[in-house]
Design a protein around this motif. Structure first.
Motif, PDB file in Angstrom:
ATOM      1  N   GLU A  45      -3.600  -4.116  -1.294  1.00 46.34           N
ATOM      2  CA  GLU A  45      -4.112  -3.296  -2.386  1.00 46.34           C
ATOM      3  C   GLU A  45      -4.709  -4.143  -3.521  1.00 46.34           C
ATOM      4  OE1 GLU A  45      -1.668  -0.314  -4.771  1.00 46.34           O
ATOM      5  OE2 GLU A  45      -2.557   0.886  -3.156  1.00 46.34           O
TER       6      GLU A  45
ATOM      7  N   ASN B 137       0.824  -1.206   0.000  1.00 47.80           N
ATOM      8  CA  ASN B 137       0.000   0.000   0.000  1.00 47.80           C
ATOM      9  C   ASN B 137       0.859   1.257   0.000  1.00 47.80           C
ATOM     10  OD1 ASN B 137      -3.048  -0.739   0.479  1.00 47.80           O
ATOM     11  ND2 ASN B 137      -1.830  -2.202   1.664  1.00 47.80           N
TER      12      ASN B 137
ATOM     13  N   TYR C 296      -0.930   4.683   0.570  1.00 46.93           N
ATOM     14  CA  TYR C 296      -1.323   4.959   1.953  1.00 46.93           C
ATOM     15  C   TYR C 296      -0.100   5.337   2.790  1.00 46.93           C
ATOM     16  CZ  TYR C 296      -2.975   4.490   6.678  1.00 46.93           C
ATOM     17  OH  TYR C 296      -3.260   4.742   7.996  1.00 46.93           O
TER      18      TYR C 296
ATOM     19  N   ILE D  43      -6.518  -1.692   7.107  1.00 42.65           N
ATOM     20  CA  ILE D  43      -5.763  -1.690   5.852  1.00 42.65           C
ATOM     21  C   ILE D  43      -5.736  -3.111   5.300  1.00 42.65           C
ATOM     22  CG2 ILE D  43      -3.543  -1.970   7.035  1.00 42.65           C
ATOM     23  CD1 ILE D  43      -2.318  -0.118   4.868  1.00 42.65           C
TER      24      ILE D  43
END
Length: 161
Positions: free
Chosen positions: A86, A23, A26, A83
């Protein structure tokens, strides 16, 4: 095997590192340097205040969740981190994981709050899709401006005062 939530342990640190590595957008928004040290991971995910969970499907780790069951100031539950890999974004998997997490851990929480970085447009859309509503501007523990969102689980609005 159905999805399960398991507590994070020290042996999970490489998995957590890989989730952050998957990620980069992020990580950049959060303005933090990764890889985190074991001490930083321990402080963030093995502390006495928050509960850190991995959502797993068999051998596949789908998400990392860290939440504070009761904030010392407002007494509401705060989701500090949600989270996932991805590769799983925009497939409805995150919504499914959140709903299962909510059912198992947050169902009895009258008020749930979380903070979204203003530049995290996809994060904001995700939480709004799950019926979280903008409450106010705030500042994170890392001194970053954030937008605070909340979701009320019951008609008990005493938690908002």
């Amino acid at each position: 095997m159905p999805l399960q939530f398991v507590p994070v342990t020290k042996k999970d640190f490489p998995i957590i590192q890989s989730i952050f590595a998957e990620n980069p957008h992020y990580v950049q928004l959060e303005d933090r340097i990764y890889l985190l040290s074991d001490d930083e991971l321990e402080e963030e995910f093995l502390n006495a205040d928050t509960i850190s969970l991995l959502c797993i499907d068999g051998d596949d780790v789908l998400a990392l969740i860290d939440y504070l069951p009761e904030h010392p100031t407002d007494h509401s539950t705060w989701i500090g981190l949600f989270i996932m890999s991805e590769r799983l974004h925009r497939q409805g998997i995150g919504s499914m994981i959140y709903r299962m997490f909510h059912e198992q851990y947050l169902q009895d929480c009258p008020v749930i709050r979380l903070a979204v970085l203003p530049e995290n447009v996809s994060g904001r859309r995700y939480w709004e899709h799950l019926d979280f509503r903008f409450e106010r501007q705030g500042v994170s523990d890392c001194h970053q401006p954030v937008e605070v969102f909340l979701k009320i689980n019951s008609s008990d609005d005493r938690m908002l005062k």
